[in-house]
Design a protein around this motif. Structure first.
Motif, PDB file in Angstrom:
ATOM      1  N   ALA A   1      35.602  52.236  53.277  1.00  0.00           N
ATOM      2  CA  ALA A   1      35.617  50.877  52.718  1.00  0.00           C
ATOM      3  C   ALA A   1      34.665  50.839  51.527  1.00  0.00           C
TER       4      ALA A   1
ATOM      5  N   GLU B   1      38.864  49.646  55.016  1.00  0.00           N
ATOM      6  CA  GLU B   1      39.494  50.870  54.509  1.00  0.00           C
ATOM      7  C   GLU B   1      40.916  50.599  54.012  1.00  0.00           C
TER       8      GLU B   1
ATOM      9  N   PHE C   1      38.094  56.400  59.203  1.00  0.00           N
ATOM     10  CA  PHE C   1      37.348  55.612  60.190  1.00  0.00           C
ATOM     11  C   PHE C   1      38.239  54.911  61.207  1.00  0.00           C
TER      12      PHE C   1
ATOM     13  N   ARG D   1      30.295  54.339  63.023  1.00  0.00           N
ATOM     14  CA  ARG D   1      29.829  54.294  61.642  1.00  0.00           C
ATOM     15  C   ARG D   1      29.792  55.700  61.044  1.00  0.00           C
TER      16      ARG D   1
ATOM     17  N   GLY E   1      32.471  57.230  60.241  1.00  0.00           N
ATOM     18  CA  GLY E   1      33.600  57.951  60.826  1.00  0.00           C
ATOM     19  C   GLY E   1      34.644  58.480  59.854  1.00  0.00           C
TER      20      GLY E   1
ATOM     21  N   ASP F   1      34.166  60.557  57.579  1.00  0.00           N
ATOM     22  CA  ASP F   1      33.935  62.013  57.487  1.00  0.00           C
ATOM     23  C   ASP F   1      34.790  62.724  58.531  1.00  0.00           C
TER      24      ASP F   1
HETATM   25  N1  ASP Z   1      33.250  52.222  56.489  1.00  0.00           N
HETATM   26  C1  ASP Z   1      32.712  52.846  57.677  1.00  0.00           C
HETATM   27  C2  ASP Z   1      31.195  52.710  57.693  1.00  0.00           C
HETATM   28  O1  ASP Z   1      30.639  52.103  56.799  1.00  0.00           O
HETATM   29  C3  ASP Z   1      33.133  54.270  57.820  1.00  0.00           C
HETATM   30  C4  ASP Z   1      32.603  55.224  56.766  1.00  0.00           C
HETATM   31  O2  ASP Z   1      32.177  54.786  55.703  1.00  0.00           O
HETATM   32  O3  ASP Z   1      32.643  56.441  57.011  1.00  0.00           O
HETATM   33  O4  ASP Z   1      30.562  53.205  58.590  1.00  0.00           O
END
Ligand code: ASP
Ligand code: ADP
Ligand code: MG
Length: 423
Positions: free
Chosen positions: A42, A73, A135, A149, A151, A153
């Motif tokens: 996101a 996202e 995510f 959080r 996720g 990756d």
């Molecule tokens: N948007 C989610 C977060 O801020 C997932 C990510 O950025 O990997 O944790």
């Protein structure tokens, strides 16, 4: 021609301008003939904003949290796909359920179980860039889930594994994995490579540059993983299975302020104490990290009292304290004390396996700064200490200096004794 999975994090897609720049960058890979699957987070700050809205509503519900959090996202996949098409690159966006990325039903911390990559293969076969929402996934009852959080990756690594990609590239706002967080220690040095084992420790001990599960997944499925800067060219850091013969003793320093300490004072020291105190905590699904129990002076007496200390994640602190107070009352303990002003600092390095006096050098550096150590825990490749939160940055800097992490390993004149040379 290679197949690459690229992931762009929140700060890399934080504005329309940045999304356009990423589209141009991806076009560069396409023009060279690579097949590209892109995973995006996101826009920076959006997940926190959504979380904040839910907090305002009051009591939240895990299923609805995931419906909410997954929207961030969905915005970026569509914007990036449009920017790609405007740049002359055919592209198509996919949410988690459209792929589908199947997960278990553990809302807000779901695990990926299976990916059916056929849709994606068809799209790649048709010459398109595929843009997938990070995510998020879908459980067996078609509920939307999120992966915890950071996720995205893990989404990227899992897609790379499913597609047998040549490399998974994690693009972010730093140009690789550093000896420690470069935002805290200006002398932190980028690592050319780091082993999976070390990266896993770094991630689990607080370095958020990669989500722990992403590293686990990459290690398990042998996915070549690299961390790179979104907006600067460079080799980044390769996460590798190979260990060098000349591994540095300490590769990196991780730290976190996410923990809290609980102590039961004056517990009768008899068999079963640890179980009585920690059993209810475990049953409430609260993870306990470090544990410390004093050896009482006279274990032959029936009346010996001892103290018992452990740490939990800060979000679980209040609940853990309540449970502990109940158990402590039943056991006739004197008092339960808690402390949320603590931090944990960890030295990580596979080279520790072959060197003995790392701990004493660590303690010396901290004592020279007058920093008191509250708890210590060690494994083969890491040493963690708990200290007062206000000393965190000082401790990280002092240790970074003491282990010469600013210089590349071959420049470090090591005072440490290899185990092989010890008597
Ligand atoms: N948007 C989610 C977060 O801020 C997932 C990510 O950025 O990997 O944790
Ligand atoms: P993204 O939004 O791209 O996923 P994150 O904020 O999750 O980015 O992760 C990148 C951040 O991780 C960096 O900005 C940096 O402050 C932090 N970080 C912590 N430890 C390290 C480390 N050892 N090496 C590099 N970055 C680190
Ligand atoms: Mg991240």
């Amino acid at each position: 021609m290679a197949l690459i999975v690229q992931k762009y994090g929140g700060s890399s897609v934080g504005s329309v301008e940045k999304i356009r720049r990423i589209a141009d960058k991806i076009k560069g890979y396409r023009d060279r003939g690579d097949d590209v699957v892109v995973v995006v987070s996101a826009m920076g700050g959006e997940t926190d904003r959504l979380q904040g809205l839910a907090d305002e509503i009051g009591h939240t519900y895990p299923r609805e949290m995931d419906v909410l959090l997954s929207t961030g996202e969905q915005v970026t996949i569509s914007l990036l796909s449009m920017a790609l098409r405007n740049a002359g690159v055919d592209a198509r966006s996919f949410t988690g359920w459209q792929v589908p990325i199947r997960t278990d039903a553990a809302h807000t911390k779901a695990r990926i179980q299976e990916i059916d990559a056929q849709h994606l293969r068809d799209e790649l076969g048709a010459g398109r860039v595929v843009v997938v929402a990070g995510f998020q996934g879908v459980d067996e009852n078609e509920n939307i889930t999120t992966l915890g959080r950071g996720g995205s990756d893990t989404t990227a690594v899992a897609l790379a594994a499913a597609l047998k990609a040549d490399e998974c590239q994690i693009f972010t706002d730093v140009d690789g994995v550093y000896t420690t967080d470069p935002r805290v220690v200006s002398g932190a040095r980028r690592l050319e490579k780091i082993t999976f084992e070390e990266m896993l420790e770094m991630a689990s001990l607080g370095s958020k540059v990669l989500q722990i599960r992403a590293v686990e997944f990459a290690g398990k499925y042998g996915v070549p993983l690299r961390v790179l800067s979104t907006f600067e060219d460079g080799p980044g850091t390769l996460i590798t299975l190979e260990e060098d013969v000349e591994e540095p003793i300490v590769s990196g320093i991780a730290f976190t302020q996410d923990e809290a300490q609980l102590t039961v004072l004056g517990v009768p020291d008899r068999p079963g104490i640890a179980y009585s105190l920690l059993g209810p905590i475990g049953e409430a699904n609260i993870e306990v990290d470090m544990i410390l129990q004093n050896v009482s002076g006279d274990s032959s007496s029936d009346y010996t009292l001892t103290d018992f200390t452990f740490t939990v994640h800060r979000r679980d602190y209040e609940r853990a304290k309540e449970l502990l107070e109940e158990a402590a009352t039943t056991l006739g303990a004197r008092e339960v004390a808690g402390n949320t002003n603590i931090a944990k600092v960890s030295l990580v390095g596979v080279g520790m396996r072959s060197h003995a006096n790392v701990a004493s050098r660590m303690f010396k550096a901290l004592s020279e700064e007058n920093i008191n150590i509250r708890m210590i825990s060690t494994t083969e490749i890491k040493i963690s200490i708990v200290l007062e939160a206000k000393y965190l940055e000082l401790a990280v800097r002092a240790l970074h200096d003491a282990f010469g992490l600013e210089q590349a390993p071959e420049e470090v004149d090591s005072e440490l004794t290899p185990r092989s040379e010890q008597a």
